[in-house]
Design a protein around this motif. Structure first.
Motif, short mmCIF file in Angstrom:
data_model
loop_
_atom_site.label_atom_id
_atom_site.label_comp_id
_atom_site.label_asym_id
_atom_site.label_seq_id
_atom_site.Cartn_x
_atom_site.Cartn_y
_atom_site.Cartn_z
N THR A 86 -2.18 -11.04 11.13
CA THR A 86 -2.93 -10.98 9.88
C THR A 86 -3.86 -9.78 9.90
O THR A 86 -4.25 -9.29 10.97
N GLY A 87 -4.18 -9.26 8.70
CA GLY A 87 -5.05 -8.12 8.58
C GLY A 87 -4.42 -6.80 9.00
O GLY A 87 -5.13 -5.82 9.21
N GLN A 88 -3.09 -6.76 9.06
CA GLN A 88 -2.40 -5.57 9.55
C GLN A 88 -1.80 -4.73 8.42
O GLN A 88 -1.47 -5.26 7.35
N ALA B 227 -5.49 -0.99 1.70
CA ALA B 227 -5.52 -1.26 3.14
C ALA B 227 -6.83 -1.92 3.54
O ALA B 227 -6.86 -2.88 4.32
N GLY B 228 -7.96 -1.44 2.98
CA GLY B 228 -9.25 -2.05 3.26
C GLY B 228 -9.36 -3.45 2.69
O GLY B 228 -9.89 -4.36 3.34
N ALA C 98 0.86 -1.18 0.00
CA ALA C 98 0.00 0.00 0.00
C ALA C 98 0.90 1.24 0.00
O ALA C 98 1.84 1.33 -0.79
N SER C 99 0.66 2.19 0.87
CA SER C 99 1.46 3.41 0.94
C SER C 99 1.04 4.19 2.17
O SER C 99 -0.11 4.08 2.63
N VAL D 18 -3.03 -12.41 5.49
CA VAL D 18 -2.96 -11.30 4.54
C VAL D 18 -2.57 -10.04 5.32
O VAL D 18 -3.26 -9.66 6.28
N ASN D 19 -1.49 -9.41 4.92
CA ASN D 19 -1.03 -8.19 5.55
C ASN D 19 -0.60 -7.19 4.48
O ASN D 19 -0.42 -7.55 3.32
N ALA D 20 -0.43 -5.95 4.89
CA ALA D 20 0.00 -4.90 3.96
C ALA D 20 1.22 -4.18 4.51
O ALA D 20 1.33 -3.96 5.72
N ILE D 21 2.12 -3.81 3.62
CA ILE D 21 3.25 -2.96 3.95
C ILE D 21 2.99 -1.60 3.31
O ILE D 21 2.61 -1.52 2.13
N CYS D 22 3.16 -0.54 4.07
CA CYS D 22 2.88 0.82 3.59
C CYS D 22 4.18 1.62 3.56
O CYS D 22 4.57 2.21 4.57
N PRO D 23 4.85 1.65 2.41
CA PRO D 23 6.10 2.41 2.33
C PRO D 23 5.84 3.91 2.36
O PRO D 23 4.78 4.39 1.95
#
Length: 260
Positions: free
Chosen positions: A247-249, A172-173, A149-150, A189-194
């Motif tokens: 998860t979900g983070q 993110a959602g 994501a970001s 499932v997770n997200a990285i936000c650079p």
């Protein structure tokens, strides 16, 4: 007894798809996963670049193959997942890294412009998750999915990122919604936000509203721009057994920029 940290992060026997992997963060992610033993599908719309990255990984002793993929095409995503599954026999990891940061001001944002951003940044990852989850469920694999994501998902960083910021908030959602649905299958499932990350053809270097003064605003408290390795290390954590209870983070990796 001392913990075997190397074993905790190893990915031996696992197969991964990394999209947008011909350069920058995607290339670093592909190299990190291959370095820990994964077979990596290096996928990018830049087929020549993807082949070069896969070739370099193989030359350094890793396992990789390249695919040319347009994440705006549902048919292309379906073909990618099927071909990687056939080639590797399984898919354990999906990293949705491919993205575009087409810029336009609010009043100039047409429907076609929206589509050009959302098709790659949000619709494409959603389709890839759907198709990969089908294989993970059928093969009874405790899969790991990471969406890039970001920090723009949480903060309006600059004018002209109207569609981009919206798409990344959507990622993110998407991450939270997908995590809730597949957790019963053992899939995380997770997200990285650079934050602002220095890469070739850096997204934050051109476009409406991006004067040198605007770019300078991205300097985080940590005192430097992000590097592709900073993001790749976070992705490795999220795909390894070290993050087994997560998860979900959405993990923000931006040098503290959002604290400002």
């Amino acid at each position: 007894m001392l913990i075997d940290l190397d074993k905790l992060f190893r990915l031996d026997g696992r197969s991964a798809i990394v999209t947008g992997a011909a350069q920058g963060m995607g290339e670093a992610i592909a190299r990190y996963l291959a370095g820990m033993g994964a077979r990596v599908a290096v996928a990018d719309i830049n087929g020549e670049g993807a082949r070069a990255v896969a070739g370099a990984i193989v030359a350094e002793g890793g396992q990789a193959r390249s695919w040319t993929i347009d994440m705006a095409s549902e048919a292309a995503i379906l073909a990618l997942v099927e071909e990687v599954h056939d080639a590797f026999g399984r898919i354990d990891i999906l990293v949705n890294n491919a993205g575009v940061q087409n810029r336009n001001y609010l009043e100039d944002t047409t429907g076609d412009f929206w589509d050009s951003v959302l098709d790659v940044n949000l619709r494409g990852p959603a389709i890839a998750i759907r198709e990969v989850v089908k294989r993970m469920r059928a093969d009874r694999i405790d899969g790991r999915i990471v969406n890039i994501a970001s920090n723009s998902a949480f903060h309006a960083t600059t004018p002209s990122l109207y569609a981009y910021s919206t798409s990344k908030a959507g990622v993110a959602g998407l991450t939270r919604a997908a995590a809730m649905e597949v957790v019963k299958d053992g899939i995380r499932v997770n997200a990285i936000c650079p934050g602002n990350t220095a890469t070739p053809g850096q997204m934050t270097s051109t476009g409406p509203g991006f004067s040198p003064e605007t770019i300078a605003r991205f300097a985080p408290p940590i005192g430097r721009q992000g590097r592709p390795d900073d993001i790749a290390a976070a992705v490795l954590f999220a795909t390894s057994d070290a993050s087994a209870y997560m998860t979900g983070q959405t993990i923000v990796v931006d040098g503290g920029w959002l604290t400002c």
